[in-house]
Motif scaffolding. Structure first.
Motif, short mmCIF file in Angstrom:
data_model
loop_
_atom_site.label_atom_id
_atom_site.label_comp_id
_atom_site.label_asym_id
_atom_site.label_seq_id
_atom_site.Cartn_x
_atom_site.Cartn_y
_atom_site.Cartn_z
N ILE A 18 0.83 -1.20 0.00
CA ILE A 18 0.00 0.00 0.00
C ILE A 18 0.87 1.25 0.00
O ILE A 18 0.59 2.22 -0.72
CB ILE A 18 -0.98 -0.01 1.18
CG1 ILE A 18 -2.02 -1.10 0.92
CG2 ILE A 18 -1.64 1.35 1.36
CD1 ILE A 18 -3.00 -1.31 2.04
N ALA A 19 1.95 1.25 0.78
CA ALA A 19 2.86 2.40 0.77
C ALA A 19 3.47 2.58 -0.60
O ALA A 19 3.57 3.70 -1.11
CB ALA A 19 3.96 2.22 1.82
N TRP A 20 3.87 1.48 -1.23
CA TRP A 20 4.43 1.58 -2.58
C TRP A 20 3.38 2.18 -3.53
O TRP A 20 3.69 3.05 -4.34
CB TRP A 20 4.87 0.20 -3.07
CG TRP A 20 5.18 0.25 -4.52
CD1 TRP A 20 6.35 0.63 -5.08
CD2 TRP A 20 4.26 0.01 -5.58
NE1 TRP A 20 6.22 0.63 -6.45
CE2 TRP A 20 4.95 0.25 -6.77
CE3 TRP A 20 2.94 -0.38 -5.64
CZ2 TRP A 20 4.35 0.10 -8.01
CZ3 TRP A 20 2.34 -0.53 -6.87
CH2 TRP A 20 3.06 -0.30 -8.03
N ALA A 21 2.15 1.69 -3.44
CA ALA A 21 1.11 2.15 -4.36
C ALA A 21 0.74 3.61 -4.14
O ALA A 21 0.43 4.32 -5.08
CB ALA A 21 -0.14 1.27 -4.21
N LEU A 22 0.79 4.07 -2.90
CA LEU A 22 0.36 5.43 -2.60
C LEU A 22 1.44 6.49 -2.79
O LEU A 22 1.15 7.59 -3.24
CB LEU A 22 -0.17 5.52 -1.16
CG LEU A 22 -1.50 4.85 -0.91
CD1 LEU A 22 -1.86 4.95 0.56
CD2 LEU A 22 -2.59 5.45 -1.76
N PHE A 23 2.66 6.18 -2.37
CA PHE A 23 3.66 7.24 -2.44
C PHE A 23 5.07 6.73 -2.67
O PHE A 23 5.98 7.03 -1.91
CB PHE A 23 3.63 8.13 -1.19
CG PHE A 23 3.42 7.42 0.11
CD1 PHE A 23 2.16 7.36 0.66
CD2 PHE A 23 4.47 6.85 0.78
CE1 PHE A 23 1.96 6.72 1.86
CE2 PHE A 23 4.27 6.21 1.99
CZ PHE A 23 3.01 6.15 2.53
N ALA A 24 5.26 6.00 -3.75
CA ALA A 24 6.61 5.65 -4.17
C ALA A 24 7.31 6.94 -4.60
O ALA A 24 6.81 7.67 -5.45
CB ALA A 24 6.58 4.64 -5.30
#
Length: 167
Positions: free
Chosen positions: A120-126
């Motif tokens: 989810i972190a990758w998807a939201l704010f890479a």
């Protein structure tokens, strides 16, 4: 083949047929240009998918399972979730890379809440996507505000996964 796989296949191929029919109804020029562009998109994306899968496999082979279970294992708790969020934000690449690394981490012993937080972190704010794609097309202030507002979501998803006990 499971029922859900069949439903997904029918939905995807059905949407292809519907869109093809719509392009056909709009005329020969629209149909041929959409087929040409779709073919070029396919040709351009296949090498990226191959490199992403091979790259994530290489990353999985290089990182020892002890590192993943130590930092992102089920016993790592909230520190593991925080580590996963930072790693997710720092992971470059598209969905093939992000989801593949998440799947590998889960397979070698990563905790489901931690892996969920990573994806989810990758998807939201890479970071690389924010800098290379979003800021050039949107005001930087808006992009950073959106990213800041998104920060709680990986933690919330991990908390829900911890409460449920299963992803």
């Amino acid at each position: 083949m499971s029922v859900s796989t069949l439903i997904i296949d029918v939905t995807l191929w059905g949407s292809v047929l519907v869109l093809g029919f719509i392009a056909f109804r709009r005329g020969r020029v629209v149909l041929t240009s959409s087929l040409r562009e779709g073919t070029m998109d396919f040709i351009n994306i296949v090498p990226r998918i191959a490199l992403g899968v091979l790259g994530s496999g290489y990353i999985a082979a290089v990182i020892p399972p002890e590192v993943i279970t130590g930092w992102l294992g089920p016993d790592s708790g909230w520190l593991g979730v925080l580590t996963a969020v930072i790693a997710g934000a720092a992971t470059p690449g598209g969905p093939v890379v992000g989801f593949s690394i998440g799947a590998v981490a889960l397979k070698v012993g990563g905790g489901p809440p931690q892996v969920i937080a990573y994806v989810i972190a990758w998807a939201l704010f890479a970071f690389q996507r924010l800098i290379l794609w979003e800021i050039p097309f949107m005001p930087a202030r808006f992009v950073w505000f959106r990213a800041a507002v998104s920060v709680p979501f990986p933690f919330l998803a991990a908390a829900i996964a911890m409460a449920i006990g299963k992803p």
